[in-house]
Design a protein around this motif. Structure first.
Motif: not given
Length: 367
Positions: A298-312
């Motif tokens: 749960e985010l109000a701001g941005s989600f900056n993922l540089d070189g990431v596998l988001l596994y959810a």
């Protein structure tokens, strides 16, 4: 008559004495031979267990330190140099040779030696359940909603089991695919940290551990100190790192910088992520990073993922205002975004899921 009888008894005594001597000598030979065979069998059995223990130790080392990607020919040569020489174990020694077998199997040949007696065993290692290639930039087990629109590049699709409702979308080299029937990557278990002591979060994290609750603004009535707004995670060797948080909460803009000289995968775990500001993971060195989230994002701001596998794959991902800026790939349950999202698919990062496969013991032979 009596003298004659005594004379006749002498040959009989001689014959009996000779027979007893021969029988005794034979029994002694049998006893010595039996003792020799018994000693041989005992040493043979000891050599077997030493060979088996040696193979099992080599297998444990390989399972803990290698996966199908990192177990290269060079790595096998190094293992053979280390274990090919005699290693003392118990009252004997063992040496081992590692070879690649068919169908991604590995065979460990181990020889145990006790005195001048040897015995051999072989242990075959295989891989755990196969992992599906991550060929899509975004995968949702349920639906995707994005009022801000997608900008997805580099030849990958955005897929969902159910509906996809997106604003203006630009999918370069791919497309939006609702009602997706293809294979999804399997769910990966969180580590069981029941017996892990809690480790304080410092400026640099360089070892696996349970780091408790991340919260930059904890309740002032608790004794918990605030978590650092910025910190680094450094991988130090070829072993995977497992950084486990309970919940990850912040009303600021937390930043995690990835670095270090190692090559192992950095696994970051959180049950829930709730951030009022922007959250950033900087991975300019292109380390191997998987961010596992179990329940919700749960985010109000941005989600900056540089070189990431988001596994959810079981998590609800909602963003009220901020954008998603991702280089890598992501798997979620539901995805709801209000900000404009830019996703750059990186197959190297996306397919880190294959590197989570581990070797396992399949079959013993020999002895």
């Amino acid at each position: 008559m009596i003298r004659n009888e005594r004379g006749a008894a002498l040959p009989l005594v001689f014959i009996l004495s000779t027979a007893l001597f021969i029988i005794g000598t034979a029994l002694l030979g049998v006893s010595v031979s039996q003792a020799s065979r018994t000693m041989f069998q005992e040493k043979k059995e000891q050599a077997f267990y030493i060979a088996k223990s040696g193979a099992d130790a080599v297998a444990s080392y390989m399972i803990d330190n290698y996966n199908p990607v990192t177990l290269t020919e060079k790595a096998i040569d190094e293992l053979n140099r280390n274990f090919g020489q005699e290693v003392t174990l118990g009252n004997g020694t063992f040496s081992a040779e590692i070879k690649k077998g068919p169908h991604d199997t590995i065979v460990i040949h181990s020889q145990g030696t006790v005195g001048n007696i040897t015995n051999q065993v072989s242990l075959r290692l295989g891989l755990d359940e196969p992992r599906a290639n991550m060929e899509n930039a975004i995968m949702a087990e349920d639906y995707i909603e994005n009022t801000g629109g997608f900008m997805v590049c580099c030849g990958a699709d955005v897929v969902a089991r159910e509906s996809i409702r997106a604003g203006t979308s630009n999918i370069v080299g791919g497309e939006l695919k609702p009602q997706y029937k293809g294979e999804f990557p399997p769910k990966l278990d969180f580590p069981n940290t029941t017996d892990w002591p809690e480790v304080p979060i410092g400026a640099v994290i360089n070892q696996s551990g349970y780091y408790g609750e991340y919260n930059t603004s904890p309740d002032p009535f608790t004794a918990q100190p605030p978590s650092p707004e910025t910190f680094a995670i450094h991988v130090t060797d070829s072993k995977d790192m497992h950084i486990v948080f309970n919940d990850f909460k912040s009303d600021k803009d937390p930043t995690i910088t990835i670095g270090g000289g190692g090559t192992g995968i950095i696994h970051i775990y959180a049950h829930n992520i709730k951030v009022a500001g922007a959250i950033t993971i900087k991975n300019s060195q292109k380390k191997k990073v998987i961010l596992h989230v179990r329940n919700s994002i749960e985010l109000a701001g941005s989600f900056n993922l540089d070189g990431v596998l988001l596994y959810a794959p079981e998590a609800e991902y909602t963003s009220t205002n901020g954008a998603l800026i991702l280089t890598g790939a992501m798997v979620v349950n539901n995805l709801s975004l209000n900000g404009a999202s830019t996703v750059t698919y990186d197959a190297t990062i996306a397919n880190l899921i294959n590197e989570t496969r581990k070797f396992k013991r399949i079959e013993w032979s020999g002895g």
